[in-house]
Design a protein around this motif. Structure first.
Motif, PDB file in Angstrom:
ATOM      1  N   ARG A  63       0.823  -1.211   0.000  1.00  0.00           N
ATOM      2  CA  ARG A  63       0.000   0.000   0.000  1.00  0.00           C
ATOM      3  C   ARG A  63       0.857   1.262   0.000  1.00  0.00           C
ATOM      4  NH1 ARG A  63      -3.047  -3.947   2.156  1.00  0.00           N
ATOM      5  NH2 ARG A  63      -5.301  -3.772   2.407  1.00  0.00           N
ATOM      6  N   ALA A  64       1.944   1.261   0.774  1.00  0.00           N
ATOM      7  CA  ALA A  64       2.786   2.458   0.885  1.00  0.00           C
ATOM      8  C   ALA A  64       3.870   2.490  -0.178  1.00  0.00           C
ATOM      9  CB  ALA A  64       3.427   2.516   2.268  1.00  0.00           C
ATOM     10  N   GLN A  65       3.991   1.400  -0.921  1.00  0.00           N
ATOM     11  CA  GLN A  65       5.060   1.275  -1.914  1.00  0.00           C
ATOM     12  C   GLN A  65       6.437   1.375  -1.262  1.00  0.00           C
ATOM     13  OE1 GLN A  65       4.266   1.790  -5.695  1.00  0.00           O
ATOM     14  NE2 GLN A  65       2.219   1.182  -5.104  1.00  0.00           N
ATOM     15  N   LEU A  66       6.548   0.681  -0.127  1.00  0.00           N
ATOM     16  CA  LEU A  66       7.830   0.661   0.581  1.00  0.00           C
ATOM     17  C   LEU A  66       8.194  -0.782   0.895  1.00  0.00           C
ATOM     18  CD1 LEU A  66       7.201   3.574   3.111  1.00  0.00           C
ATOM     19  CD2 LEU A  66       8.877   3.578   1.241  1.00  0.00           C
ATOM     20  N   LEU A 136      -1.541  12.429 -11.482  1.00  0.00           N
ATOM     21  CA  LEU A 136      -0.480  11.696 -10.795  1.00  0.00           C
ATOM     22  C   LEU A 136      -0.801  10.210 -10.734  1.00  0.00           C
ATOM     23  CD1 LEU A 136       0.299  14.144  -7.849  1.00  0.00           C
ATOM     24  CD2 LEU A 136       1.866  13.476  -9.690  1.00  0.00           C
ATOM     25  N   ASP A 137      -2.054   9.892 -10.438  1.00  0.00           N
ATOM     26  CA  ASP A 137      -2.430   8.482 -10.346  1.00  0.00           C
ATOM     27  C   ASP A 137      -2.349   7.814 -11.708  1.00  0.00           C
ATOM     28  OD1 ASP A 137      -2.751   8.746  -7.649  1.00  0.00           O
ATOM     29  OD2 ASP A 137      -4.912   9.049  -7.723  1.00  0.00           O
ATOM     30  N   THR A 138      -2.734   8.541 -12.747  1.00  0.00           N
ATOM     31  CA  THR A 138      -2.571   8.002 -14.102  1.00  0.00           C
ATOM     32  C   THR A 138      -1.102   7.763 -14.389  1.00  0.00           C
ATOM     33  OG1 THR A 138      -4.480   9.278 -14.825  1.00  0.00           O
ATOM     34  CG2 THR A 138      -3.042   8.402 -16.548  1.00  0.00           C
ATOM     35  N   PHE A 139      -0.286   8.763 -14.064  1.00  0.00           N
ATOM     36  CA  PHE A 139       1.156   8.654 -14.257  1.00  0.00           C
ATOM     37  C   PHE A 139       1.707   7.440 -13.530  1.00  0.00           C
ATOM     38  CE2 PHE A 139       5.465   9.706 -12.793  1.00  0.00           C
ATOM     39  CZ  PHE A 139       6.085   9.941 -14.004  1.00  0.00           C
ATOM     40  N   LEU A 140       1.292   7.270 -12.269  1.00  0.00           N
ATOM     41  CA  LEU A 140       1.786   6.156 -11.460  1.00  0.00           C
ATOM     42  C   LEU A 140       1.417   4.819 -12.088  1.00  0.00           C
ATOM     43  CD1 LEU A 140       1.169   7.396  -7.827  1.00  0.00           C
ATOM     44  CD2 LEU A 140       3.268   6.330  -8.670  1.00  0.00           C
ATOM     45  N   SER A 142       0.722   4.244 -15.154  1.00  0.00           N
ATOM     46  CA  SER A 142       1.096   4.136 -16.565  1.00  0.00           C
ATOM     47  C   SER A 142       2.435   3.453 -16.763  1.00  0.00           C
ATOM     48  CB  SER A 142       1.147   5.515 -17.223  1.00  0.00           C
ATOM     49  OG  SER A 142       2.349   6.181 -16.893  1.00  0.00           O
ATOM     50  N   GLN A 143       3.085   3.058 -15.695  1.00  0.00           N
ATOM     51  CA  GLN A 143       4.392   2.443 -15.884  1.00  0.00           C
ATOM     52  C   GLN A 143       4.676   1.309 -14.920  1.00  0.00           C
ATOM     53  OE1 GLN A 143       5.657   6.653 -14.098  1.00  0.00           O
ATOM     54  NE2 GLN A 143       6.540   5.989 -15.987  1.00  0.00           N
ATOM     55  N   LEU A 144       3.630   0.855 -14.252  1.00  0.00           N
ATOM     56  CA  LEU A 144       3.812  -0.291 -13.367  1.00  0.00           C
ATOM     57  C   LEU A 144       3.685  -1.566 -14.191  1.00  0.00           C
ATOM     58  CD1 LEU A 144       1.741   0.774 -10.237  1.00  0.00           C
ATOM     59  CD2 LEU A 144       4.214   0.524 -10.401  1.00  0.00           C
TER      60      LEU A 144
END
Lengths: 147, 147
Positions: A63-66, A136-140, A142-144
């Motif tokens: 969830r936190a991407q950590l 930002l969410d689209t950006f995030l 768009s490359q996962l």
DNA sequence: CTAAATTAAATCGCACGCGATATAATCATG
DNA sequence: CATGATTATATCGCGTGCGATTTAATTTAG
């Protein structure tokens, strides 16, 4: 008279704006969070636990991407402050459940005004902020490609 | 049946999207920059110097939004790699000019393809990326009340 | 049923960020 | 011209981030 590639100019770079904006947000949070003895990443982890208690380290990480290399010491600091407890799973001893203590639960109410306080520090229209988040969410996403 | 404040939900928070996106960008840069032995903050500083050489530590700091507590060790690492030299100003011994070495200058051409490589990793339309940058810059300037 | 593969979390090492303070040089003022 | 204020950079301490590796537990294959 050499010409510099336009794209290497810092002021043309989306990535730098992102980097600068993110650090600015952390700086804006700092005085609000310091009142509760928290850092911004610690606050993020607590928000995750306020939404669902007892998550595994890895679930918090997703969830936190950590990853655990960041989370393990962070969670130990939260445990030292008596905000969470770390409980090994009985069904799988590799896993570690993170539970909020009473103090950790109580902190949610104390922090409930922080989002408004942050919002008050910008004069951008709410619609622009919403659109910024959407982009930002689209950006995030768009490359996962993997993971 | 307690109700959680909607604003404390992580997925509703612009700030978290910013934080996550910024770190993702740094991760995307990493393999491209590692090929040149650079970190992302080091690359930012070099871009600033490629645009104007011989700046003072403080002038770099203003452009990168970083203070000497971050810049001084970073610049020392760049100096160790022979990419910059640190020269005390003669007119004011407190000041420290940062000059690119030949190797530092040569790196600009070697890095010229990085922006395109980064761009290639997203499938967002260029117009959206431009708008994202515009919103971020508005956001950044919307709260620089002091300094 | 056991050895190899996988998995979850922890650990290590290094480079930031940044608040706070220190150091040293220059400036301002009486 | 001396001294206190200001300024530029450096240093210190601590908490991230993250690639890489380690450790220990579980799963999978033979």
């Amino acid at each position: 008279m050499k010409k510099q590639p336009t794209q290497l100019r810092l002021d043309n770079q989306l990535c730098f704006s992102l980097y600068a904006a993110s650090r600015q947000v952390t700086r804006l949070y700092q005085p609000l969070l310091k009142a509760h003895g928290l850092t911004y990443p610690q606050y993020i982890v607590l928000m995750i636990l306020w939404q669902q208690d007892g998550l595994l380290v890895g679930e918090i990480g997703k969830r936190a991407q950590l990853n655990s290399n960041t989370l393990t010491p962070l969670l130990k600091r939260l445990a030292q402050q008596d905000l969470v407890t770390r409980v090994r799973s009985e069904r799988d001893e590799r896993q570690c459940h993170i539970y909020l203590t009473d103090a950790g639960k109580a902190l949610e109410a104390a922090c409930s005004c922080i989002p408004q306080q942050m919002l008050a520090q910008t004069n951008m229209p709410a619609a622009d902020l919403q659109q910024l988040k959407a982009l930002l969410d689209t950006f995030l996403s768009s490359q996962l490609s993997d993971n």
